[in-house]
Design a protein around this motif. Sequence first.
Motif, mmCIF file in Angstrom:
data_model
loop_
_atom_site.group_PDB
_atom_site.id
_atom_site.type_symbol
_atom_site.label_atom_id
_atom_site.label_comp_id
_atom_site.label_asym_id
_atom_site.label_seq_id
_atom_site.Cartn_x
_atom_site.Cartn_y
_atom_site.Cartn_z
ATOM 1 N N ILE A 14 0.843 -1.200 0.000
ATOM 2 C CA ILE A 14 0.000 0.000 0.000
ATOM 3 C C ILE A 14 0.873 1.243 0.000
ATOM 4 N N ALA A 81 -8.052 0.680 8.232
ATOM 5 C CA ALA A 81 -9.024 -0.382 7.978
ATOM 6 C C ALA A 81 -10.123 -0.361 9.017
ATOM 7 N N LYS A 82 -9.930 0.428 10.109
ATOM 8 C CA LYS A 82 -10.953 0.495 11.154
ATOM 9 C C LYS A 82 -12.056 1.436 10.712
ATOM 10 N N GLY A 83 -13.187 0.863 10.296
ATOM 11 C CA GLY A 83 -14.244 1.707 9.748
ATOM 12 C C GLY A 83 -15.314 2.062 10.750
ATOM 13 N N VAL A 101 -11.302 5.432 4.973
ATOM 14 C CA VAL A 101 -11.350 4.032 5.385
ATOM 15 C C VAL A 101 -10.940 3.124 4.227
ATOM 16 N N LYS A 102 -10.080 2.163 4.542
ATOM 17 C CA LYS A 102 -9.664 1.197 3.533
ATOM 18 C C LYS A 102 -10.809 0.240 3.252
ATOM 19 N N PRO A 103 -11.032 -0.269 2.057
ATOM 20 C CA PRO A 103 -10.277 0.124 0.870
ATOM 21 C C PRO A 103 -10.797 1.432 0.276
ATOM 22 N N PHE A 104 -9.882 2.217 -0.278
ATOM 23 C CA PHE A 104 -10.284 3.504 -0.863
ATOM 24 C C PHE A 104 -9.665 3.611 -2.244
ATOM 25 N N GLU A 105 -10.111 4.625 -2.995
ATOM 26 C CA GLU A 105 -9.531 4.817 -4.331
ATOM 27 C C GLU A 105 -8.468 5.900 -4.262
ATOM 28 N N MET A 106 -7.450 5.702 -5.075
ATOM 29 C CA MET A 106 -6.308 6.628 -5.075
ATOM 30 C C MET A 106 -6.760 8.050 -5.380
ATOM 31 N N LEU A 107 -7.651 8.158 -6.401
ATOM 32 C CA LEU A 107 -8.072 9.488 -6.824
ATOM 33 C C LEU A 107 -8.758 10.225 -5.666
ATOM 34 N N LYS B 254 -9.176 -6.292 4.305
ATOM 35 C CA LYS B 254 -9.134 -4.926 3.803
ATOM 36 C C LYS B 254 -7.763 -4.539 3.290
ATOM 37 N N THR B 258 -7.221 -3.292 -0.377
ATOM 38 C CA THR B 258 -6.806 -1.910 -0.603
ATOM 39 C C THR B 258 -5.579 -1.870 -1.500
ATOM 40 N N GLU B 265 -5.503 0.489 -9.763
ATOM 41 C CA GLU B 265 -6.020 1.793 -10.173
ATOM 42 C C GLU B 265 -4.894 2.646 -10.766
#
Lengths: 219, 456
Positions: A14, A81-83, A101-107, B254, B258, B265
């Motif tokens: 990551i 990762a703790k949502g 919060v993971k998972p997320f998008e880079m953008l 996760k 991720t 991406e």
Amino acid sequence: MKNRILVVEDDAAIAEAIGLNLMLSEYDYRIIDDGAEAARCLEKDHSFDLALLDVMLPNLDGFALMEHMERYGIPVLYLTAKGDLSSKITGLRLGAEDYIVKPFEMLELLVRIEKILARTGKLNAVLRYHDLTVDVSKRTVQKAGEQVRLQPLEFDLLVKLLRFKNCTLTRERLLNEIWGFDFVGGTRTVDIHVAHLRRKLGPDLNIVAVMKLGYRLED
Amino acid sequence: MRLKTRILLFASIMIAAAVLLCCTLILKLVRTQMEQDAAEKATAAFDEVYSDVIRLGNSVDDPAYADTYMAYKVRKADKTGTYTLSYKGSYLINNVGFSPEPYLIPGEESTDPMQSFCRVFGTLYHVTGQTVYCFDRSYVLTKVTDLSGLDDYLKSLAWRCVGIGAAVTAAFLLLAYFILSASLRPIKTLQSGAQAIASGNYHTRIDVKRRDEIGLLSADFNAMADAVESSIAELKEQNARKQQFINDLSHEMKTPVTSLLLNSETLVTRTVTEEDRQRALVRIHEQAKWIERLSQKLMQLVLLQGEIELVPSPVRPLLDAVSETVQDSLARSQITLTVACGEQTVPMDFDLLRSALVNLIENAIKASEPGSTVELIAEDHAIVVRDHGRGIPKDEIARITEPFYMVDRSRSKRLGGSGLGLALVQRIVDAHRAVLSIESEAGRGSSFFIRFSDTV
């Protein structure tokens, strides 16, 4: 002067992906994979505009790192990762600028980074690209020293493309961010404004149309 | 209708009926007795008058005067005016207001006086009579006794009986009400206890200390509540464990997800150099492999939920298969495996037990420094995996078989650990009805014992 970002994340895959994206978006960055080491390192090197902190870190967790960040006035964005709600609230109460919060998008991460930098006044006001100089605060564009007149929406589009250089932006995202959610025109509007930019700023402005997605400004 | 009301109603009806029956019987007896007395008295009085009339004799010789003479004699003897005298149905004397002759019933002997009780216009009378002869004429002399006093007395007695009966019934009802309330109170307690349990207070117990049926019922009820509480608690604990597992799993998933998303991406949306592209692809591949390992272990865990079939088999082929499987990992980490095996047989599922031992040995390899030795020993109904590596801190030993528990998280991840290995081993050992025990000393190494029960 590039913005400098500290990434404290123990998962190497990551961290490296984030690092690669930060580099492509013209940020300087430093990756540390251990909480205690991050705290130690801050004593010598603390000229960061933003810190991306994982919460679950070896030796010293992200929440505990907060006071070290505050000491040097570094804004914090938590990646975790703790949502659950309580850890979000803990993070934000401690003074974090944002929480993702993971998972997320880079953008999404890049947009949030930009928003925080803008809010804390650390975002670069002057953007350069080849012979273009864009001053965001004065809203002026110079091409090889010559002033170029742009419509307000054309200017916003140019800034967005420059800020997310080398990054594909979908027509929908551009519409949402520049024209707003309530804009009723179709995605053709984006194409027309891109065409205007190309005409006014010449072939140096390397805006690449990405099939079925949107546009990307390349170096 | 409530039980208490029903019992009270039924009992009071019974009591009232019994009281009524008794009173009626007593009244009947009293009445008979009194009538008998009255009849005796009346007959005695009649006899006196009758014998007076007879004693006066026949002092007339003309039959034409017979009527007058008879009437004279009766009037003389009768001081009460309750006698009638009739001849062939017509009365020479009658002061009683009705004709008593038809009511006369002859006695058993012809000399006995005729008598009976009769009710005329609602009044009770006693009539008794005898035939009196004068010349050839037969007269009937009758005494009529008014018994309305007896009637009134009986009536008032009956009312008194009703009153006493009502009072007795009422007193009984009151007493029964208190006794019933006292004996039904535990039922109320039982009921509120059952309601409490129904609404989720499973720790409710009933405090009824009695030796009767209700006491027994309460004891059974408490036993039932115990059973409900313990199975509910067990269910809750099971549920909590499952929820914990799911939470841990989703958290565990996760990170690789991720990482996959971010790296893919980047490749989709950004222009990157060939070298960066290659590195991102390697990262994607690594994460995908990790997810694959995790899901494989998960699958094994899920499959282990059912019963397995244990076949007594010799241990040697098992240990050979295990050391064969771990050869590659051993070679990569430059670690030696020594196998010591006696001739013995244990009940096993070959594949599962091999998987458990492989997991233990891979853990041992991860804990060991290059050049050291891992031992695999089969002895005395036990299989031991021993390493001379880092060891496990004392306070962590109890937790290392929990799913996703890792002593050193980042180190474990770097070595490709899923956090499920020991949980899986524990499950497999449990399924073999064996015991997994761990001895470890930080810095000196750990031993994992699988001890089988002695039955072969």
